[in-house]
Write a protein that holds these residues in place. Structure first.
Motif, PDB file in Angstrom:
ATOM      1  N   ASP A 226       0.774  -1.274   0.019  1.00  0.00           N
ATOM      2  CA  ASP A 226      -0.112   0.219   0.067  1.00  0.00           C
ATOM      3  C   ASP A 226       0.892   1.233   0.162  1.00  0.00           C
ATOM      4  OD1 ASP A 226      -1.845   1.884   0.442  1.00  0.00           O
ATOM      5  OD2 ASP A 226      -2.521   1.155   2.418  1.00  0.00           O
ATOM      6  N   LEU A 227       0.786   2.131  -1.321  1.00  0.00           N
ATOM      7  CA  LEU A 227       1.650   3.351  -1.263  1.00  0.00           C
ATOM      8  C   LEU A 227       1.182   4.335  -0.320  1.00  0.00           C
ATOM      9  CD1 LEU A 227       2.911   3.419  -4.874  1.00  0.00           C
ATOM     10  CD2 LEU A 227       4.152   2.708  -3.003  1.00  0.00           C
ATOM     11  N   ALA A 228      -0.196   4.218   0.061  1.00  0.00           N
ATOM     12  CA  ALA A 228      -0.631   5.255   0.917  1.00  0.00           C
ATOM     13  C   ALA A 228       0.030   5.281   2.449  1.00  0.00           C
ATOM     14  CB  ALA A 228      -2.076   5.191   1.398  1.00  0.00           C
ATOM     15  N   ARG A 229       0.744   4.030   2.522  1.00  0.00           N
ATOM     16  CA  ARG A 229       1.450   3.487   3.770  1.00  0.00           C
ATOM     17  C   ARG A 229       2.729   3.464   3.514  1.00  0.00           C
ATOM     18  NH1 ARG A 229      -1.172   0.063   7.681  1.00  0.00           N
ATOM     19  NH2 ARG A 229      -2.011  -1.126   5.757  1.00  0.00           N
ATOM     20  N   GLY A 230       3.162   3.468   2.512  1.00  0.00           N
ATOM     21  CA  GLY A 230       4.657   3.041   2.314  1.00  0.00           C
ATOM     22  C   GLY A 230       5.362   3.912   1.069  1.00  0.00           C
ATOM     23  N   ARG A 231       6.618   3.613   0.668  1.00  0.00           N
ATOM     24  CA  ARG A 231       7.554   4.326  -0.553  1.00  0.00           C
ATOM     25  C   ARG A 231       8.429   3.684  -0.861  1.00  0.00           C
ATOM     26  NH1 ARG A 231       8.694   9.643  -1.159  1.00  0.00           N
ATOM     27  NH2 ARG A 231      10.820   9.317  -1.878  1.00  0.00           N
ATOM     28  N   LEU A 232       8.823   3.692  -2.061  1.00  0.00           N
ATOM     29  CA  LEU A 232      10.055   2.837  -2.575  1.00  0.00           C
ATOM     30  C   LEU A 232      11.422   3.954  -2.877  1.00  0.00           C
ATOM     31  CD1 LEU A 232      11.271   0.152  -3.676  1.00  0.00           C
ATOM     32  CD2 LEU A 232      10.509   0.718  -5.907  1.00  0.00           C
ATOM     33  N   ARG A 242      10.358   0.002   9.275  1.00  0.00           N
ATOM     34  CA  ARG A 242       8.984   0.477   9.788  1.00  0.00           C
ATOM     35  C   ARG A 242       9.349   1.880  10.624  1.00  0.00           C
ATOM     36  NH1 ARG A 242       4.136  -2.460  11.690  1.00  0.00           N
ATOM     37  NH2 ARG A 242       3.147  -1.201  13.018  1.00  0.00           N
ATOM     38  N   PHE A 243       8.603   2.791  10.205  1.00  0.00           N
ATOM     39  CA  PHE A 243       8.804   4.057  11.176  1.00  0.00           C
ATOM     40  C   PHE A 243       7.515   3.854  11.983  1.00  0.00           C
ATOM     41  CE2 PHE A 243      10.754   6.744   7.484  1.00  0.00           C
ATOM     42  CZ  PHE A 243      11.887   5.839   7.612  1.00  0.00           C
ATOM     43  N   SER A 244       6.218   3.589  11.473  1.00  0.00           N
ATOM     44  CA  SER A 244       4.962   3.533  12.314  1.00  0.00           C
ATOM     45  C   SER A 244       4.138   2.652  11.536  1.00  0.00           C
ATOM     46  CB  SER A 244       4.380   4.615  12.527  1.00  0.00           C
ATOM     47  OG  SER A 244       3.890   5.344  11.238  1.00  0.00           O
ATOM     48  N   GLY A 245       2.925   2.331  12.109  1.00  0.00           N
ATOM     49  CA  GLY A 245       2.005   1.364  11.236  1.00  0.00           C
ATOM     50  C   GLY A 245       1.425   2.071  10.085  1.00  0.00           C
ATOM     51  N   GLY A 246       1.758   3.314   9.805  1.00  0.00           N
ATOM     52  CA  GLY A 246       1.155   3.993   8.799  1.00  0.00           C
ATOM     53  C   GLY A 246       2.375   4.586   7.719  1.00  0.00           C
ATOM     54  N   ASP A 247       3.466   4.170   8.264  1.00  0.00           N
ATOM     55  CA  ASP A 247       4.685   4.637   7.171  1.00  0.00           C
ATOM     56  C   ASP A 247       5.700   3.208   7.269  1.00  0.00           C
ATOM     57  OD1 ASP A 247       7.022   5.698   5.775  1.00  0.00           O
ATOM     58  OD2 ASP A 247       6.831   7.626   7.084  1.00  0.00           O
ATOM     59  N   ILE A 248       5.599   2.350   6.371  1.00  0.00           N
ATOM     60  CA  ILE A 248       6.569   1.110   6.189  1.00  0.00           C
ATOM     61  C   ILE A 248       7.157   1.297   4.832  1.00  0.00           C
ATOM     62  CG2 ILE A 248       6.186  -1.116   5.940  1.00  0.00           C
ATOM     63  CD1 ILE A 248       4.006  -0.506   8.235  1.00  0.00           C
ATOM     64  N   ARG A 249       8.379   1.454   4.713  1.00  0.00           N
ATOM     65  CA  ARG A 249       9.126   1.676   3.406  1.00  0.00           C
ATOM     66  C   ARG A 249       9.916   0.704   3.027  1.00  0.00           C
ATOM     67  NH1 ARG A 249      10.356   8.270   4.067  1.00  0.00           N
ATOM     68  NH2 ARG A 249       8.562   8.584   5.052  1.00  0.00           N
ATOM     69  N   ILE A 250      10.067   0.706   1.769  1.00  0.00           N
ATOM     70  CA  ILE A 250      10.982  -0.598   1.136  1.00  0.00           C
ATOM     71  C   ILE A 250      12.049   0.385   0.034  1.00  0.00           C
ATOM     72  CG2 ILE A 250       9.258  -2.151   1.306  1.00  0.00           C
ATOM     73  CD1 ILE A 250       8.705  -1.888  -1.597  1.00  0.00           C
ATOM     74  N   THR A 251      13.035  -0.391  -0.162  1.00  0.00           N
ATOM     75  CA  THR A 251      14.259   0.164  -0.777  1.00  0.00           C
ATOM     76  C   THR A 251      14.433  -1.054  -2.001  1.00  0.00           C
ATOM     77  OG1 THR A 251      15.947  -0.667   0.402  1.00  0.00           O
ATOM     78  CG2 THR A 251      15.131   1.609   0.895  1.00  0.00           C
ATOM     79  N   THR A 252      15.081  -0.571  -3.130  1.00  0.00           N
ATOM     80  CA  THR A 252      15.689  -1.342  -4.120  1.00  0.00           C
ATOM     81  C   THR A 252      16.947  -0.984  -4.529  1.00  0.00           C
ATOM     82  OG1 THR A 252      14.983  -2.583  -5.946  1.00  0.00           O
ATOM     83  CG2 THR A 252      14.434  -0.324  -5.909  1.00  0.00           C
ATOM     84  N   ALA A 270       8.530  -5.772  -0.661  1.00  0.00           N
ATOM     85  CA  ALA A 270       7.147  -5.735  -0.746  1.00  0.00           C
ATOM     86  C   ALA A 270       6.704  -6.597   0.374  1.00  0.00           C
ATOM     87  CB  ALA A 270       6.743  -5.653  -2.100  1.00  0.00           C
ATOM     88  N   GLY A 271       7.234  -7.913   0.052  1.00  0.00           N
ATOM     89  CA  GLY A 271       6.566  -9.038   1.041  1.00  0.00           C
ATOM     90  C   GLY A 271       6.883  -8.489   2.597  1.00  0.00           C
ATOM     91  N   HIS A 272       8.007  -8.138   2.819  1.00  0.00           N
ATOM     92  CA  HIS A 272       8.151  -7.799   4.221  1.00  0.00           C
ATOM     93  C   HIS A 272       7.273  -6.578   4.486  1.00  0.00           C
ATOM     94  CE1 HIS A 272      11.952  -9.866   4.951  1.00  0.00           C
ATOM     95  NE2 HIS A 272      12.522  -9.437   4.191  1.00  0.00           N
ATOM     96  N   GLY A 273       7.170  -5.485   3.468  1.00  0.00           N
ATOM     97  CA  GLY A 273       6.428  -4.481   3.598  1.00  0.00           C
ATOM     98  C   GLY A 273       4.998  -4.745   3.933  1.00  0.00           C
ATOM     99  N   MET A 274       4.196  -5.609   3.326  1.00  0.00           N
ATOM    100  CA  MET A 274       3.009  -6.097   3.399  1.00  0.00           C
ATOM    101  C   MET A 274       2.691  -6.859   4.731  1.00  0.00           C
ATOM    102  SD  MET A 274       1.541  -7.424  -0.229  1.00  0.00           S
ATOM    103  CE  MET A 274       2.879  -8.411  -0.919  1.00  0.00           C
TER     104      MET A 274
END
Ligand code: ZN
Length: 514
Positions: A226-232, A242-252, A270-274
């Motif tokens: 969910d990009l409303a609660r994450g970013r790449l 994980r910064f908080s439940g509403g902000d879980i980021r991934i990198t590549t 994304a698997g970790h992020g979900m």
């Protein structure tokens, strides 16, 4: 005036929320360090992270917190074991008991050393300069041993380090798993390497970077990230935070000449992020508000990256889109050729680029080497040579240098020695066990994946794994979700079926598990 259980529980939640916010703030600083921070920020960032870990540790070990937990234990005992409050008090008590074993000064010292070592590694690895890392790594080994000592008595010095990653597991239980798996894999690896190599040239060439990122993220969001609660964002070593439940980021990371890097690292993270995004909102800001163990976490990255992400069904749907994104690359490449290429098995030097079949061999040798270092059987100065010897004996490869040898992974250079790698293999094993259980509940899942729909699978995982956070320990979670403890059987079934077909292996060649 007598304070009610409700008051006390409110105070406990408040204290735990602050600890969670300190951890989130430290995560923001680390994320920035690995993504956008200019090199000049390194010394101050090391201090800032050390300060954050000291503050967090002081709160985690505050005697007031301990008294509060003690008073609430009798309340927890009156509740059903799987009640949220009971789990909260139980896990908070366990975390507290562990935290007070380690002096705050040590936590700060270790954190500062880890930042220094990580920063040095980012320069030493490209320069192939193990000599400059040797004293830092010797210090890491010493600090890892000191850390374990705080948990004495233990059966094995690696036990406390493993327990931090995979609560409930020990050096003996991990070793038993790795020994069983190594024996089970040997026949499959041998049978495949006797076959002609798969042609994977279609994955190499010159791929523009922006479409690579867009394409991977497109599949990740189709999965349910969910990009409303994450970013790449981009980094050297992909990760999820994980910064908080509403902000879980991934990198590549993007390699212009290798399509698989950005694509599969994005699906992996994304698997970790979900998993993190799926934790019930009610658990956010508590010690329950995150994945239950490193191994179960890795099972989710592996499930989405490999079991789903490298399946023929998924690519039946997404391959035409890939062809459209890179028209001059795949126009004349059939789907089956592409699918075989992304599943090519070949012993290789780099763990993160390893195929599904040989990947665990990389883990097993790292586990053995860190065990040898912790037990004092292997000196840091002899690590490069020991590494080369194991790649020769286990994978039949000679490593040309330390950059792609013992310096390739950040784990020992930015963390501790001991407990650093085994979770990846636990994740591989559990990915197949969870997927098999999801299929038993919903046999329609493969047909949905072939249509680019993932909601039934994601829903089963949300329901059986993600929403629980740390409410259940890994072993209990696995039993509840799959009906049995962790076993390598579904994983070996998955590998032998998939690679038996891909490499047209005779069933006799695979009969190595009897
Ligand atoms: Zn991972």
């Amino acid at each position: 005036m007598q304070r009610t259980e409700k008051d006390l529980l409110g105070e406990l939640r408040g204290r735990l929320a602050e600890i969670s916010d300190l951890a989130g703030t430290a995560a923001i600083l680390s994320w920035d360090q690995s993504t956008y921070m200019p090199a000049g920020g390194a010394p101050a960032r090391g201090r800032q992270l050390a300060l954050m870990s000291r503050l967090a540790h002081e709160r985690r070990t505050d005697p007031e917190l301990g008294r509060l937990i003690d008073v609430l234990k009798s309340y927890a005992e009156k509740l059903p074991a799987d009640h949220d409050d009971a789990a909260l008090i139980r896990v908070a008590a366990r975390d507290f008991a562990k935290a007070i074993r380690v002096p705050t000064a040590f936590v700060e010292r270790f954190s500062a050393h880890q930042s220094t070592a990580y920063d040095a590694w980012t320069r030493a690895r490209p320069a192939n300069d193990f000599a400059s890392m040797r004293p830092l790594l010797e210090r890491t080994l010493e600090l890892s041993r000191q850390y374990a000592e705080f948990f004495a008595p233990y059966q094995h010095i690696m036990d406390p380090l493993i327990d931090d990653m995979d609560e409930g597991m020990t050096c003996a239980s991990v070793r038993a798993l790795l020994v069983e798996l190594r024996a089970a894999l040997s026949g499959l690896v041998r049978a495949i390497t006797e076959k002609p190599a798969i042609d994977d040239r279609c994955l190499h060439g010159n791929f523009a970077e922006a479409p690579q990122i867009d394409f991977g993220l497109g599949i990740a969001t189709a999965f349910g990230y969910d990009l409303a609660r994450g970013r790449l964002d981009r980094t050297h070593h992909p990760f999820c935070t994980r910064f908080s439940g509403g902000d879980i980021r991934i990198t590549t990371r993007v390699y212009p000449d290798d399509l698989t890097q950005a694509l599969f690292s994005t699906l992996h993270e994304a698997g970790h992020g979900m998993y993190e995004q799926g934790v019930a909102a009610a658990l956010d800001g508590t010690p329950l508000g995150s994945g239950t163990s490193a191994g179960v976490h890795e099972s989710q990255s592996r499930l989405w990256e490999n079991v789903v992400g490298r399946s023929l069904g998924l690519w039946g749907h997404f391959y035409p889109r890939l062809q459209a994104a890179f028209p001059d690359k795949f126009k004349n490449v059939p789907l089956e050729t592409f699918h075989a290429a992304i599943n090519k098995v070949e012993p290789s030097l780099i763990r993160t680029e390893a195929d599904e079949v040989t990947y665990n061999l990389h883990i097993i040798l790292r586990f053995d080497l860190e065990l040898a270092m912790l037990e004092g059987r292997l000196a840091v100065k002899d690590l490069p040579e020991a590494w080369r010897a194991r790649y020769q004996s286990d994978l039949g490869l000679s490593s040309p240098d330390d950059r792609d040898g013992c310096m390739q992974d950040v784990h020992w250079f930015g963390g501790s020695i001991g407990g650093a790698f085994h979770s990846y293999t636990i994740g591989n094993v559990l990915s197949a066990q969870f997927y098999a259980a999801a299929l038993r509940a919903h046999p329609e899942i493969p047909a949905e994946i072939a249509e680019g729909r993932f909601s039934t699978l994601k829903g089963w995982l949300d329901q059986n794994l993600y929403r629980h956070g740390r409410k259940f320990e890994a072993d209990e979670l696995v039993r509840r979700a799959t009906g049995e403890p962790m076993t390598i059987r579904p994983y070996m079934d998955y590998l032998t079926r998939k690679y038996g077909e891909l490499y047209r292996l005779a069933p006799a060649a695979l009969a190595t598990r009897a």
